[in-house]
Design an enzyme around this catalytic site. Structure first.
Site, mmCIF file in Angstrom:
data_model
loop_
_atom_site.group_PDB
_atom_site.id
_atom_site.type_symbol
_atom_site.label_atom_id
_atom_site.label_comp_id
_atom_site.label_asym_id
_atom_site.label_seq_id
_atom_site.Cartn_x
_atom_site.Cartn_y
_atom_site.Cartn_z
ATOM 1 C CB SER A 157 -0.951 -0.042 1.201
ATOM 2 O OG SER A 157 -1.956 0.922 1.085
ATOM 3 C CG ASP A 211 -7.105 -2.457 -2.968
ATOM 4 O OD1 ASP A 211 -7.744 -1.717 -2.206
ATOM 5 O OD2 ASP A 211 -5.868 -2.603 -2.898
ATOM 6 C CG HIS A 243 -5.977 -2.102 0.769
ATOM 7 N ND1 HIS A 243 -5.268 -1.708 -0.355
ATOM 8 C CD2 HIS A 243 -5.362 -1.500 1.808
ATOM 9 C CE1 HIS A 243 -4.288 -0.903 -0.008
ATOM 10 N NE2 HIS A 243 -4.317 -0.776 1.310
#
Length: 268
Positions: A157, A211, A243
């Site tokens: 991320s 996601d 995610h």
């Protein structure tokens, strides 16, 4: 521009491995103290003795997470090629984050908005400060005897976005950069700053199709960007993955790095 500060929930971009992995490993960490976050990354932990190490892997966590929480990742890399590998899982410093209304949390750089799309605004100023800290770690490892082609930067991320920036802005070719559920954190004008050596560093990009925090389109935007820059990128899409990081992604990362170790003359 935000019209309401009450209706938008605070969202943290955190790493999520399969719960069974953490259940198996929790005994190892339940009595282990967590180091405090610092503004610069230290390379004094999570590593094998310098005299033995031939490969260095730096793992950069997501927004609101910590380095120690991600350390179980290294236990999944069981191939003998990783026996003499240094691992480092630093924690980001605490900073106010715009997408969370200025709330202070572990963050490598500022994020203007969530969810992140291909067209989301970027904060290059704070990003470049974080890149300098990552480069300082890489420089120290190379000065200690690690060959640049045996240095691997990985991140999830926000840590994935920092991974991409750190690899492409480093003046030398590295072993590789692996981005999980990341995005392009700078504008295309920065391509002019990529050295010819940096463009030789291969990129592995892994992204969940489901996601909802860093949208799949944000990951897909990396392909034309990196192609324009002349950088090799292997993009892997994972159906039904949101995610988070899956064991399947990490298993492929192990194979991906191992193949590069075996083809590297300095690793033999």
């Amino acid at each position: 521009m935000r019209t309401s500060r009450l209706t938008k929930p605070i969202v943290l971009l955190t790493t999520a491995l399969l719960s069974t992995v953490f259940f198996f490993l929790i005994f190892f960490f339940q009595n282990k103290p967590y180091p405090s976050s610092t503004s610069a990354i230290s390379s004094s932990s999570s590593r094998n003795p310098d005299s033995m190490a031939r490969t260095f892997i730096l793992w950069l966590h997501g927004l609101g997470d910590s380095g120690p929480a991600n350390e179980p990742i290294k236990t999944l890399f069981r191939s003998p090629e990783f026996r003499n590998t240094k691992w480092l899982f630093p924690s980001a410093p605490s900073n106010p984050v715009s997408c969370n209304y200025g709330a202070v949390m572990p963050s490598w750089f500022d994020i203007p908005e969530l969810p992140l799309t291909a067209g989301s605004p970027k904060d290059e100023s704070s990003l470049l400060k974080a890149v300098k800290n990552v480069h300082a770690v890489i420089d120290k490892e190379i000065a200690g005897g690690i060959n640049p082609e045996n240095v691997y930067i990985c991140g999830f991320s926000q840590g994935g976005a920092l991974t991409l920036a750190s690899v492409l802005l480093y003046p030398k070719a590295l072993g590789g950069g692996s981005v999980f559920s990341g995005w392009i954190p700078f504008n295309s004008s920065i391509i002019n700053q990529f050295t010819e050596e940096a463009k030789k560093t291969p990129i592995l990009w892994s992204h969940g199709i489901d996601d909802k925090t860093v949208l799949f389109e944000a990951g897909q935007a990396a392909l034309p960007f990196l192609q324009q820059a002349g950088v090799t990128c292997e993009f892997k899409a994972y159906p039904d993955l949101g995610h988070s990081i899956s064991n399947k992604e990490l298993q492929y990362l192990e194979l991906w790095i191992k193949q590069r170790m075996q083809s590297s003359p300095s690793s033999s």
